[in-house]
Scaffold this active site. Sequence first.
Site, PDB file in Angstrom:
ATOM      1  N   CYS A 153       1.366  -0.833  -0.206  1.00 12.70           N
ATOM      2  CA  CYS A 153       0.208  -0.151  -0.026  1.00 12.70           C
ATOM      3  C   CYS A 153       0.135   1.193  -0.074  1.00 12.70           C
ATOM      4  O   CYS A 153       0.553   2.147  -0.862  1.00 12.70           O
ATOM      5  CB  CYS A 153      -0.570   0.081   0.768  1.00 12.70           C
ATOM      6  SG  CYS A 153      -2.078   1.588   1.765  1.00 12.70           S
ATOM      7  N   GLU A 187      -5.170  -4.852  -4.014  1.00 16.67           N
ATOM      8  CA  GLU A 187      -4.424  -3.086  -4.961  1.00 16.67           C
ATOM      9  C   GLU A 187      -5.430  -3.065  -5.699  1.00 16.67           C
ATOM     10  O   GLU A 187      -6.468  -1.955  -6.077  1.00 16.67           O
ATOM     11  CB  GLU A 187      -3.338  -2.805  -4.499  1.00 16.67           C
ATOM     12  CG  GLU A 187      -2.549  -2.519  -3.113  1.00 16.67           C
ATOM     13  CD  GLU A 187      -3.535  -1.365  -2.291  1.00 16.67           C
ATOM     14  OE1 GLU A 187      -4.346  -0.425  -2.997  1.00 16.67           O
ATOM     15  OE2 GLU A 187      -2.669  -0.734  -1.205  1.00 16.67           O
TER      16      GLU A 187
END
Lengths: 571, 571
Positions: free
Chosen positions: A486, A556
Amino acid sequence: MSSFANSASTREVTISNAPPYVALKKGEQLPTVMTVATSDPSGGAGIEADLKTFTAHRCYGLTCMAALTAQTPEGVYAIHEIPKDHFKLTLETNLRDMRVDAIKTGMLTKAAVEVLYETFGAMTADERPHLVVDPVLVATSGSTLVKDQSVIEFIKTLAPLATLLTPNAYEAGRILGHENLELKSVEDLVKTACEVQKATSCPNVLLKGGHAPWVDAKGQKRVTDVLRLGDKTVLYQSVFCTSENTHGTGCTLASAIASNLAHGESLQHAVFGGIQYVHNAIEIGCTVTQPHVKHNGPINHIYAIKQPLQEMVEDLSYSAHALRVDDNRSNSTASSSSSSLVSQIRDSGSFFDYLIADPRVKPYWESYTRHEFVKRVADGTLARDKFRFFLEQDYAYLDNYAQIHCIAASKAPTTEDFDKSVHIVSEIKTEMEKHREKMIRQFDISDMKHFDQIKMGSALRNYARFFDDVARNGSWIHLCVALSPCLMGYGHALRNFKDKITVPKGDIYHSWCEDYLAPWYVEAMDAGLILLDRVCQMSDDWDTLCKIYASVCKLETEFWDAALHYSPETD
Amino acid sequence: MSSFANSASTREVTISNAPPYVALKKGEQLPTVMTVATSDPSGGAGIEADLKTFTAHRCYGLTCMAALTAQTPEGVYAIHEIPKDHFKLTLETNLRDMRVDAIKTGMLTKAAVEVLYETFGAMTADERPHLVVDPVLVATSGSTLVKDQSVIEFIKTLAPLATLLTPNAYEAGRILGHENLELKSVEDLVKTACEVQKATSCPNVLLKGGHAPWVDAKGQKRVTDVLRLGDKTVLYQSVFCTSENTHGTGCTLASAIASNLAHGESLQHAVFGGIQYVHNAIEIGCTVTQPHVKHNGPINHIYAIKQPLQEMVEDLSYSAHALRVDDNRSNSTASSSSSSLVSQIRDSGSFFDYLIADPRVKPYWESYTRHEFVKRVADGTLARDKFRFFLEQDYAYLDNYAQIHCIAASKAPTTEDFDKSVHIVSEIKTEMEKHREKMIRQFDISDMKHFDQIKMGSALRNYARFFDDVARNGSWIHLCVALSPCLMGYGHALRNFKDKITVPKGDIYHSWCEDYLAPWYVEAMDAGLILLDRVCQMSDDWDTLCKIYASVCKLETEFWDAALHYSPETD
């Protein structure tokens, strides 16, 4: 599927590959334990109790049945002996085709003892698995299962080949030829244990004191179990349980000890764990009989079993993600040279570069950091409602992200690591504050409750689920690796699209892009790189690190996919 | 114990009562499932696989065996049928004396089917437990276990009484009278499932597609299982597993579904969870055969089982604490009126006052907050080395205390609660800093490593173990309650001995006493009271809250005991 395409009642559900994501290896080498005993169909004792105990100890259970009873805690109603030939064939085929690390024997028939003696007698001491012999002569309910005195003789025959013999007071008496052996003190127990050891030539004897409780100075009823370990004596003291749930305690103790031995524990520790397990199982108990059955209910073999499966059943979102990166596991060539790769990188420096270049990670890293979503924000072509959806989901994500950093903090090996994690948590909280301000300004949100009521989309749920799984099953290392993409990915994605930022300054899209190119973010990434290097150096399992990194990059990507394909109708 | 008091090799070990401390209730009402099937002694299929599956699903397993095989993944070597009378008696006594929430049938004999039909036919639909019928005709290894066509007829007889029938493609063909039914598409599967439903009059049919994989547009091999749920159809899609570990999949699926039904799940969810469980068990697999066995190894039934027992075996400190407060559980009168008590207090306000006044907590609270250790610090009579030991242990305690607050933060229900926990963590860190300074000044510590190398004493280890257990098994509420006595007790203890503080100002003992009477500490206690009220209001289980509070007060007492009785020789 044209034939039922019109049927509104047809529903498709997708089943994923194996969670948990981190802790398990394919083809796990489970310790194996075989019970050679009699069936108790009511499940509290016999091979049923044994299998439950093996399973609760994460051992693979096998069986070889000498007889089947029809019994419940109320009594024994019938015994069906298994023919000697069938018993012998079962024992032989199990020993021939299966790995057997430990064997526990319970209630046996004369035929069974003969076959066992023949089989084990023909093995050398090295070939023989650990053998725990529970000389069952009486069920706890009081029924005499074996009346034949010759069985005792046979047990004595078997005992010299065993690792451990686990008689209770009554059985010790029968073995020593006393019908009514009185054990009034710990001294009596120790003396008797020594005598049994001598009489049977079994190297180790555990004399169970449960049938002979004593009262200490404070009036507390206590139990002492005596282990003769060669020429040493170990006393295990515990508080006497006054529970009605004592059906199957003897079988369970021997099985727990055998399971611990199969796990490679020392005999002294194996016995300790076994006594504790039985003690807990009695103390907790379970209610599984009909109301008219008042006494002698079964113990609770599964008190320590969590039910992660429950979530699997209830939460369909669990299923939407396959461990797709795992499909290649069997083809992986990196696997065998995993540790040497780690030491290679250790010398050269940056684990991050190796991670994103690993063929198992690269495609997911690429699709994540070159995502269309970012391009559309950069050139201003993304619909505003999609961006709003993204910001809200990201806000909810950050909340979860902070929680997971807290768990990482709680697992941190040093105070310094702990402090760093706590610091990151406060930074994330500041970022959430900024998100809130942006959304209030841009989307005219007046009710602050709005932020607590954001509904998690399925991409976010899956992502959170993965984090939760790593937090539960993984180490601090695994968690740090899972938290890395992230941080690193947003920075790299914006670098990749830096030249495409054509949306005018002052636009919320522009400031979003600038945030991840700003010096403070680059600094955070540098700190992240140092942490990643530190944790990777602590690991020898490169495969798992790659697997986690790839999984999170994929999550993601899907997080941005969900925003890109968002429409109010599909909300 | 004079008779062996001279033996240096005798060792005593104390066994505690039941952990985990929080999650379990005495006499747990476990869901119960009975398997009516055949034994596979090698443990991969049959009643062995069924019992493992029930156990992994935290269900209590019972058995009723129709036959025993001698088999391994290599093949089936012999079958021993159980006489009809014994089978019948077993079924009857189990149903009479035991609670049976669900039944799973696997490989049956003709005699067994007859008895089952008789027994279930005589019950009304309401009396009948959930019945999942797996019409086993062929073992995965290819051996035909049941050759008698009449068994198929009997299964059809049983099917109308069942909740679910779970044939694979081959079995569906046999039921429909086609020896070689070809299932080439999802449409074929749905059509066949409908036909089986019609032919057997079973209300629900799960047709397993594992034997008929298909290839999707991307070339991925897939499996579809079709559930006919009354007149609805549900499709469960999954990626085809190419594993060799497929021995026992059919038995396991039916058992997992029966377990989920026993837990009260809907059939649709029960099937979903069952497929997922089997999918995972295949995917993970296990290595338990001898090297010459190349194919068809068992699936891994216990992949989801954690091994908390491992710690029990290895760590003797685990044993030192009994749930002594539990000894009174059976005598407790508060127990039955627990929820009404909570609502009573809810109206009146302070849970803390009720907690420390509860007869199960009071003695432990009193011995904690009127502890000799505090008196000796207050009047200056405590030996300095004991105080030093205490400060060091307390320093290590605070480190752990901060970690546990992090876990509490990660479990917090609202952002506000989360922020508060994180705030407390930073306060604890400041307090640790102060401790460090005090110790450096008082005890001339120059090496800062000293603080990282403090050896945890057994009182601290036990305390930490308790926190860890609550963190793992308890809710946020439980954790907040467990964290409270430390905060509240120090303040109250110092209030109790306020008049006894005769040690001169400037002494480290004096400043230690003053710290817990200072305004900042009183404020922290006030905040702690508000939090405690908040969490207690969220709970309906007063007993557990009392149990935790009492346990922690006891651990605090023992923490001070350890310091009071410390001597360098016992270190």
